[in-house]
Design an enzyme around this catalytic site. Structure first.
Site, short mmCIF file in Angstrom:
data_model
loop_
_atom_site.label_atom_id
_atom_site.label_comp_id
_atom_site.label_asym_id
_atom_site.label_seq_id
_atom_site.Cartn_x
_atom_site.Cartn_y
_atom_site.Cartn_z
N LYS A 1 163.46 81.68 1.36
CA LYS A 1 162.29 80.97 1.10
C LYS A 1 162.49 79.35 1.61
O LYS A 1 163.60 78.84 1.36
CB LYS A 1 161.51 81.22 -0.17
CG LYS A 1 160.87 82.37 -0.48
CD LYS A 1 160.50 82.44 -1.96
CE LYS A 1 159.09 82.89 -2.09
NZ LYS A 1 158.45 82.91 -3.51
N LYS B 1 167.09 82.87 -1.35
CA LYS B 1 166.31 83.70 -1.37
C LYS B 1 165.07 84.00 -0.09
O LYS B 1 164.16 84.79 0.01
CB LYS B 1 164.96 83.46 -2.74
CG LYS B 1 165.32 83.34 -4.19
CD LYS B 1 164.23 83.45 -4.85
CE LYS B 1 163.53 82.14 -5.13
NZ LYS B 1 162.34 81.99 -6.14
#
Ligand code: C2G
Length: 147
Positions: A62, A60
């Site tokens: 992240k 993602k």
């Protein structure tokens, strides 16, 4: 509670349990997360949280401050949460809904209309709850690093 002990809604004492599922990274747990979890739990009798693994977070784009294990430990201490399961990829949600007898998937409004959640309406209800303004993990990190 281990995953194998998850009560099934259609059998025995658990018939009629309304089961809620939500997903997230839940890094640096904050009041925006807690308010989402509280409202999600209020929509049923049993709340399952699909917690993004560190590997899925990388997908993602992240990188969480706390590891999956620490984030799981903190989520499991939240009174609204009944079970935490790993979210390993984008494609597991339909299986999660089936395997855990989910009646409603809940996400914050920043996900409203996202096809990755809209497609789940084929299997269960999908509800978007207003996101809590003024707080995000990114903001907390930025403010803390600014000193
Ligand atoms: N949230 C909120 N208010 C905030 C911050 C977050 O209501 N101020 C909600 C988000 O909408 C989400 C949940 O809290 O429903 C978890 O947020 P994140 O940890 O940021 O999760 P996210 O990165 O959106 O990952 O497959 C879906 C993803 O795993 C969701």
């Amino acid at each position: 509670m281990t995953e194998s002990a998850v009560p099934r809604p259609s059998t025995g004492d658990y018939a009629g349990l309304r089961r809620v599922l939500t997903y997230g990274t839940y890094d640096l747990l904050h009041y925006g997360h807690v308010r989402l979890l509280r409202r999600a739990a209020a929509l049923g009798d049993y709340l399952v949280v699909g917690l993004s693994t560190d590997e899925f977070n990388a997908l993602k784009g992240k990188e969480s401050f706390y590891s999956y294990d620490v984030r799981k430990e903190m989520l499991e201490s939240v009174r609204y949460v009944d079970l935490v399961i790993p979210e390993r990829d984008w494609n597991q949600k339909a299986d999660d809904i089936k395997n855990y007898g989910i009646d409603v998937v809940v996400m914050g409004s920043d996900w409203a209309g996202d096809p990755r959640f809209e497609c789940l309406k084929e299997f269960c209800e999908v509800v978007y709850l207003d996101r809590t303004d003024g707080i995000s993990t990114t903001d907390v990190k930025t403010e803390l690093s600014a000193g």
